[in-house]
Motif scaffolding. Structure first.
Motif, PDB file in Angstrom:
ATOM      1  N   ALA A 160       0.577  -1.147   0.095  1.00 20.20           N
ATOM      2  CA  ALA A 160      -0.096   0.155   0.257  1.00 20.20           C
ATOM      3  C   ALA A 160       0.909   1.346   0.042  1.00 20.20           C
ATOM      4  N   THR A 161       2.019   1.226   0.836  1.00 21.12           N
ATOM      5  CA  THR A 161       2.927   2.448   0.738  1.00 21.12           C
ATOM      6  C   THR A 161       3.397   2.470  -0.635  1.00 21.12           C
ATOM      7  N   ARG A 162       3.592   1.760  -1.624  1.00 17.69           N
ATOM      8  CA  ARG A 162       4.400   1.628  -2.673  1.00 17.69           C
ATOM      9  C   ARG A 162       3.492   2.285  -3.850  1.00 17.69           C
ATOM     10  N   LEU A 163       2.139   2.297  -3.547  1.00 20.39           N
ATOM     11  CA  LEU A 163       1.274   2.905  -4.586  1.00 20.39           C
ATOM     12  C   LEU A 163       1.528   4.396  -4.954  1.00 20.39           C
ATOM     13  N   PRO A 164       1.524   4.596  -6.301  1.00 21.89           N
ATOM     14  CA  PRO A 164       1.697   5.977  -6.622  1.00 21.89           C
ATOM     15  C   PRO A 164       0.510   6.976  -6.407  1.00 21.89           C
ATOM     16  N   ALA A 165       1.058   8.166  -5.829  1.00 19.67           N
ATOM     17  CA  ALA A 165       0.120   9.285  -5.570  1.00 19.67           C
ATOM     18  C   ALA A 165      -0.758   9.849  -6.582  1.00 19.67           C
ATOM     19  N   GLU A 166      -0.376   9.689  -7.636  1.00 17.69           N
ATOM     20  CA  GLU A 166      -1.002  10.143  -8.823  1.00 17.69           C
ATOM     21  C   GLU A 166      -1.394   9.158 -10.025  1.00 17.69           C
ATOM     22  N   CYS A 167      -2.310   9.140 -10.746  1.00 10.48           N
ATOM     23  CA  CYS A 167      -2.524   8.322 -11.759  1.00 10.48           C
ATOM     24  C   CYS A 167      -1.368   7.841 -12.582  1.00 10.48           C
ATOM     25  N   PRO A 168      -0.948   6.742 -12.492  1.00 11.99           N
ATOM     26  CA  PRO A 168       0.128   6.497 -13.401  1.00 11.99           C
ATOM     27  C   PRO A 168      -0.433   5.818 -14.799  1.00 11.99           C
ATOM     28  N   TYR A 169      -1.706   5.875 -15.218  1.00 10.46           N
ATOM     29  CA  TYR A 169      -2.383   5.342 -16.244  1.00 10.46           C
ATOM     30  C   TYR A 169      -3.148   6.238 -17.225  1.00 10.46           C
TER      31      TYR A 169
END
Length: 184
Positions: A160-169
């Motif tokens: 969960a901590t590795r999720l990007p803060a902004e949309c990578p898609y």
């Protein structure tokens, strides 16, 4: 060149609902301003014209314009909200596929992405696509928040901590046949 209402209905239902709601609103306002006691001057057959105005006004009073406009607008909003919801679910599952180490639910995430993409494709119109483009950051924020909750609840706080803060898609990636690298 603007499309006719019939063409718009067939090609972009959401835009049609918004245009029809606007037209109904204008019509309701115009009809309410008609003063049947003082019709505009008519060169011939003034009584027939007056009768037509009175009949139109009486018919219009039977129409609940305010609620009818609201219902037509809501038809379009329901379509829009469904597409937003499905897109949020797609983003959530893409994040899970890319960042979760869980192996068990992967196939169900893939199956759900495919189902949501199919649903979106069946209902996506040009105006709804523009809406999704504009809303993508907000939809991603919702998907991110829910993904963090799910990963944390299922024992993956590190993921969960590795999720990007902004949309990578991009929207094309989310809705198309693109798949992320699995299990980053």
């Amino acid at each position: 060149m603007p499309k006719s209402p019939a063409e718009l209905y067939e090609t972009d239902f959401y835009a049609w609902t918004q245009e029809q709601a606007s037209a109904l609103r204008r019509l309701g306002e115009a009809v309410s301003r008609i003063d049947a006691s003082e019709p505009p001057p008519y060169p011939k057959n003034r009584s027939a014209a007056l009768a037509a105005v009175v009949e139109a006004q009486q018919s219009a009073t039977e129409v609940d314009f305010a609620r009818l406009v609201e219902e037509v607008e809501d038809l379009g909003k329901s379509e829009r909200n469904a597409l937003r919801s499905w897109t949020t679910q797609i983003l959530l599952h893409l994040l899970q596929l890319q960042y979760s180490h869980a192996s068990g639910p992967r196939q169900s995430w893939i199956d759900e992405i495919i189902a949501f993409r199919t649903d979106v494709e069946a209902r996506l119109t040009p105006s709804l696509r523009r809406d999704l483009e504009e809303q993508l950051p907000a939809l991603f924020t919702r998907a991110h928040r829910r993904t963090v909750q799910k990963m944390t609840m299922h024992g993956e706080p590190d993921a969960a901590t590795r999720l990007p803060a902004e949309c990578p898609y991009t929207l094309d990636q989310a809705l198309g046949d693109w798949w992320p690298d699995m299990g980053a």
